[in-house]
Design a protein around this motif. Structure first.
Motif, PDB file in Angstrom:
ATOM      1  N   VAL B  63       0.832  -1.206   0.000  1.00 56.51           N
ATOM      2  CA  VAL B  63       0.000   0.000   0.000  1.00 56.51           C
ATOM      3  C   VAL B  63       0.871   1.263   0.000  1.00 56.51           C
ATOM      4  CG1 VAL B  63      -1.745   1.296   1.294  1.00 56.51           C
ATOM      5  CG2 VAL B  63      -1.897  -1.191   1.130  1.00 56.51           C
ATOM      6  N   VAL B  64       1.992   1.209   0.682  1.00 54.21           N
ATOM      7  CA  VAL B  64       2.922   2.336   0.657  1.00 54.21           C
ATOM      8  C   VAL B  64       4.288   1.847   0.200  1.00 54.21           C
ATOM      9  CG1 VAL B  64       1.703   3.486   2.553  1.00 54.21           C
ATOM     10  CG2 VAL B  64       3.718   2.088   3.047  1.00 54.21           C
ATOM     11  N   SER B  65       5.102   2.795  -0.235  1.00 57.26           N
ATOM     12  CA  SER B  65       6.474   2.446  -0.594  1.00 57.26           C
ATOM     13  C   SER B  65       7.396   3.501  -0.001  1.00 57.26           C
ATOM     14  CB  SER B  65       6.617   2.375  -2.110  1.00 57.26           C
ATOM     15  OG  SER B  65       6.065   3.534  -2.694  1.00 57.26           O
ATOM     16  N   ILE B  66       8.683   3.238  -0.011  1.00 59.38           N
ATOM     17  CA  ILE B  66       9.605   4.123   0.706  1.00 59.38           C
ATOM     18  C   ILE B  66      10.699   4.691  -0.187  1.00 59.38           C
ATOM     19  CG2 ILE B  66       9.278   2.876   2.855  1.00 59.38           C
ATOM     20  CD1 ILE B  66      12.085   1.682   2.389  1.00 59.38           C
ATOM     21  N   ARG B  67      11.280   5.767   0.329  1.00 57.22           N
ATOM     22  CA  ARG B  67      12.457   6.386  -0.266  1.00 57.22           C
ATOM     23  C   ARG B  67      13.354   6.720   0.911  1.00 57.22           C
ATOM     24  NH1 ARG B  67      14.175  11.694  -0.965  1.00 57.22           N
ATOM     25  NH2 ARG B  67      12.289  12.602  -0.066  1.00 57.22           N
ATOM     26  N   LYS B  68      14.589   6.251   0.872  1.00 57.78           N
ATOM     27  CA  LYS B  68      15.488   6.518   1.983  1.00 57.78           C
ATOM     28  C   LYS B  68      16.369   7.713   1.668  1.00 57.78           C
ATOM     29  CE  LYS B  68      15.689   1.931   4.006  1.00 57.78           C
ATOM     30  NZ  LYS B  68      16.523   0.874   4.631  1.00 57.78           N
ATOM     31  N   ASP B  69      16.603   8.540   2.700  1.00 56.85           N
ATOM     32  CA  ASP B  69      17.501   9.682   2.552  1.00 56.85           C
ATOM     33  C   ASP B  69      18.241   9.833   3.868  1.00 56.85           C
ATOM     34  OD1 ASP B  69      18.814  11.958   1.803  1.00 56.85           O
ATOM     35  OD2 ASP B  69      17.101  13.301   2.171  1.00 56.85           O
ATOM     36  N   GLY B  70      19.474   9.377   3.887  1.00 61.20           N
ATOM     37  CA  GLY B  70      20.211   9.352   5.137  1.00 61.20           C
ATOM     38  C   GLY B  70      19.537   8.420   6.113  1.00 61.20           C
ATOM     39  N   SER B  71      19.356   8.894   7.338  1.00 60.92           N
ATOM     40  CA  SER B  71      18.686   8.028   8.313  1.00 60.92           C
ATOM     41  C   SER B  71      17.173   8.241   8.286  1.00 60.92           C
ATOM     42  CB  SER B  71      19.230   8.288   9.711  1.00 60.92           C
ATOM     43  OG  SER B  71      18.991   9.621  10.080  1.00 60.92           O
ATOM     44  N   ASN B  72      16.721   9.103   7.402  1.00 62.26           N
ATOM     45  CA  ASN B  72      15.269   9.296   7.261  1.00 62.26           C
ATOM     46  C   ASN B  72      14.692   8.324   6.247  1.00 62.26           C
ATOM     47  OD1 ASN B  72      14.809  11.686   8.980  1.00 62.26           O
ATOM     48  ND2 ASN B  72      16.223  12.646   7.544  1.00 62.26           N
ATOM     49  N   VAL B  73      13.460   7.913   6.500  1.00 61.40           N
ATOM     50  CA  VAL B  73      12.745   7.078   5.540  1.00 61.40           C
ATOM     51  C   VAL B  73      11.446   7.793   5.197  1.00 61.40           C
ATOM     52  CG1 VAL B  73      11.697   4.847   5.104  1.00 61.40           C
ATOM     53  CG2 VAL B  73      13.747   4.992   6.512  1.00 61.40           C
ATOM     54  N   TYR B  74      11.299   8.108   3.929  1.00 59.26           N
ATOM     55  CA  TYR B  74      10.087   8.781   3.473  1.00 59.26           C
ATOM     56  C   TYR B  74       9.098   7.762   2.933  1.00 59.26           C
ATOM     57  CZ  TYR B  74      12.589  13.152   3.971  1.00 59.26           C
ATOM     58  OH  TYR B  74      13.289  14.218   4.494  1.00 59.26           O
ATOM     59  N   TYR B  75       7.893   7.803   3.469  1.00 53.30           N
ATOM     60  CA  TYR B  75       6.836   6.895   3.027  1.00 53.30           C
ATOM     61  C   TYR B  75       5.860   7.636   2.124  1.00 53.30           C
ATOM     62  CZ  TYR B  75       8.188   3.186   6.217  1.00 53.30           C
ATOM     63  OH  TYR B  75       8.877   2.183   6.842  1.00 53.30           O
ATOM     64  N   LYS B  76       5.347   6.910   1.115  1.00 52.26           N
ATOM     65  CA  LYS B  76       4.280   7.487   0.286  1.00 52.26           C
ATOM     66  C   LYS B  76       3.312   6.395  -0.163  1.00 52.26           C
ATOM     67  CE  LYS B  76       6.338   6.958  -4.246  1.00 52.26           C
ATOM     68  NZ  LYS B  76       6.433   7.473  -5.606  1.00 52.26           N
ATOM     69  N   ILE B  77       2.136   6.798  -0.534  1.00 51.63           N
ATOM     70  CA  ILE B  77       1.140   5.861  -1.042  1.00 51.63           C
ATOM     71  C   ILE B  77       1.575   5.380  -2.413  1.00 51.63           C
ATOM     72  CG2 ILE B  77      -1.264   5.629  -1.776  1.00 51.63           C
ATOM     73  CD1 ILE B  77      -1.978   7.723   0.366  1.00 51.63           C
ATOM     74  N   SER B  78       1.614   4.055  -2.620  1.00 51.75           N
ATOM     75  CA  SER B  78       2.219   3.564  -3.861  1.00 51.75           C
ATOM     76  C   SER B  78       1.297   3.648  -5.071  1.00 51.75           C
ATOM     77  CB  SER B  78       2.745   2.126  -3.714  1.00 51.75           C
ATOM     78  OG  SER B  78       2.169   1.449  -2.655  1.00 51.75           O
ATOM     79  N   ASN B  79       0.004   3.524  -4.853  1.00 49.38           N
ATOM     80  CA  ASN B  79      -0.917   3.539  -5.999  1.00 49.38           C
ATOM     81  C   ASN B  79      -2.076   4.503  -5.716  1.00 49.38           C
ATOM     82  OD1 ASN B  79      -2.904   2.922  -7.942  1.00 49.38           O
ATOM     83  ND2 ASN B  79      -2.166   0.823  -8.121  1.00 49.38           N
ATOM     84  N   PRO B  80      -2.240   5.520  -6.579  1.00 54.41           N
ATOM     85  CA  PRO B  80      -3.283   6.524  -6.322  1.00 54.41           C
ATOM     86  C   PRO B  80      -4.689   5.920  -6.262  1.00 54.41           C
ATOM     87  CG  PRO B  80      -2.323   6.793  -8.513  1.00 54.41           C
ATOM     88  CD  PRO B  80      -1.467   5.815  -7.790  1.00 54.41           C
ATOM     89  N   LYS B  81      -4.844   4.731  -6.828  1.00 60.91           N
ATOM     90  CA  LYS B  81      -6.170   4.095  -6.771  1.00 60.91           C
ATOM     91  C   LYS B  81      -6.550   3.712  -5.344  1.00 60.91           C
ATOM     92  CE  LYS B  81      -6.519   2.438 -11.498  1.00 60.91           C
ATOM     93  NZ  LYS B  81      -6.486   1.296 -12.418  1.00 60.91           N
TER      94      LYS B  81
END
Lengths: 107, 107
Positions: B63-81
């Motif tokens: 349902v969500v996917s991630i993007r890592k940046d340093g020690s931060n992890v950014y989460y986002k919704i993977s599918n707009p549906k």
DNA sequence: TATAAATATTCATATATTCGAATATTATTA
DNA sequence: TAATAATATTCGAATATATGAATATTTATA
């Protein structure tokens, strides 16, 4: 009860109602039109009591509604948006499976 | 595992994933855009570990996917549906509440 | 009214989910 | 490399859910 819950809890309740394979199969049958408990039981090859239990869950959460005719009880999906929401999720699922099989077939 | 399940079980899994108030609140935050675990924890006033647990559930079910940046992890919704499906259910919910309050106020 | 058909309910057991507490892991920076 | 910040994981207790089995209720009909 409903009044004590916030919107997220109520929303979760709807999702919880849909979060069962048999209830989804029942709803899938009901997309063709209204249906009795026994027809559902026969079509789905699931015990009557079990179907009835799940219909009870669906009804008490407003997902389906009934029409009585003699000793028969006809169930139908109460709001067509439920069907739309289900179908949208189904699309997400299909896309997800396709993406996954792409990944698998790339290896 | 996924391959062993039929379409209704997989569909139920998606619904199960959405069937929790906190996960819905998280998704609601993520509709504004991607977000770190700590931001979510602060915005929602929920312990970091708990947010992390739910993000893990959301992630493992796609349902969500991630993007890592340093020690931060950014989460986002993977599918707009997913968002669309959620919003549709929300509409059903609103209609349901409105109908109910009509009934209540008629008495 | 007795019987049968359709549907609903109750109960017990097995399984799943949720949360907090504690702790581990990973990445940055002094 | 030690300390710190951000995130993740594990465990246990409480609660919720799902199923089959048994039984009850409701409605129609002989």
């Amino acid at each position: 009860m409903v009044e004590d819950k916030d919107i997220f809890e109520l929303h979760a309740d709807i999702c919880k109602t849909l979060a069962n394979p048999l209830r989804l199969r029942i709803l899938s049958e009901l997309q063709q039109g209204e249906c009795t408990v026994n027809s559902l039981s026969n079509n789905l090859k699931v015990r009557q009591a079990n179907v009835s239990q799940h219909l009870s869950v669906l009804r008490h959460r407003g997902v389906v509604s009934i029409r009585k005719d003699g000793s028969n009880v006809y169930y139908k999906i109460s709001n067509p948006k439920i069907t739309k929401a289900c179908n949208l999720m189904r699309e997400v699922l299909i896309e997800y499976i396709q993406d996954n099989s792409k990944i698998i077939s790339n290896h």
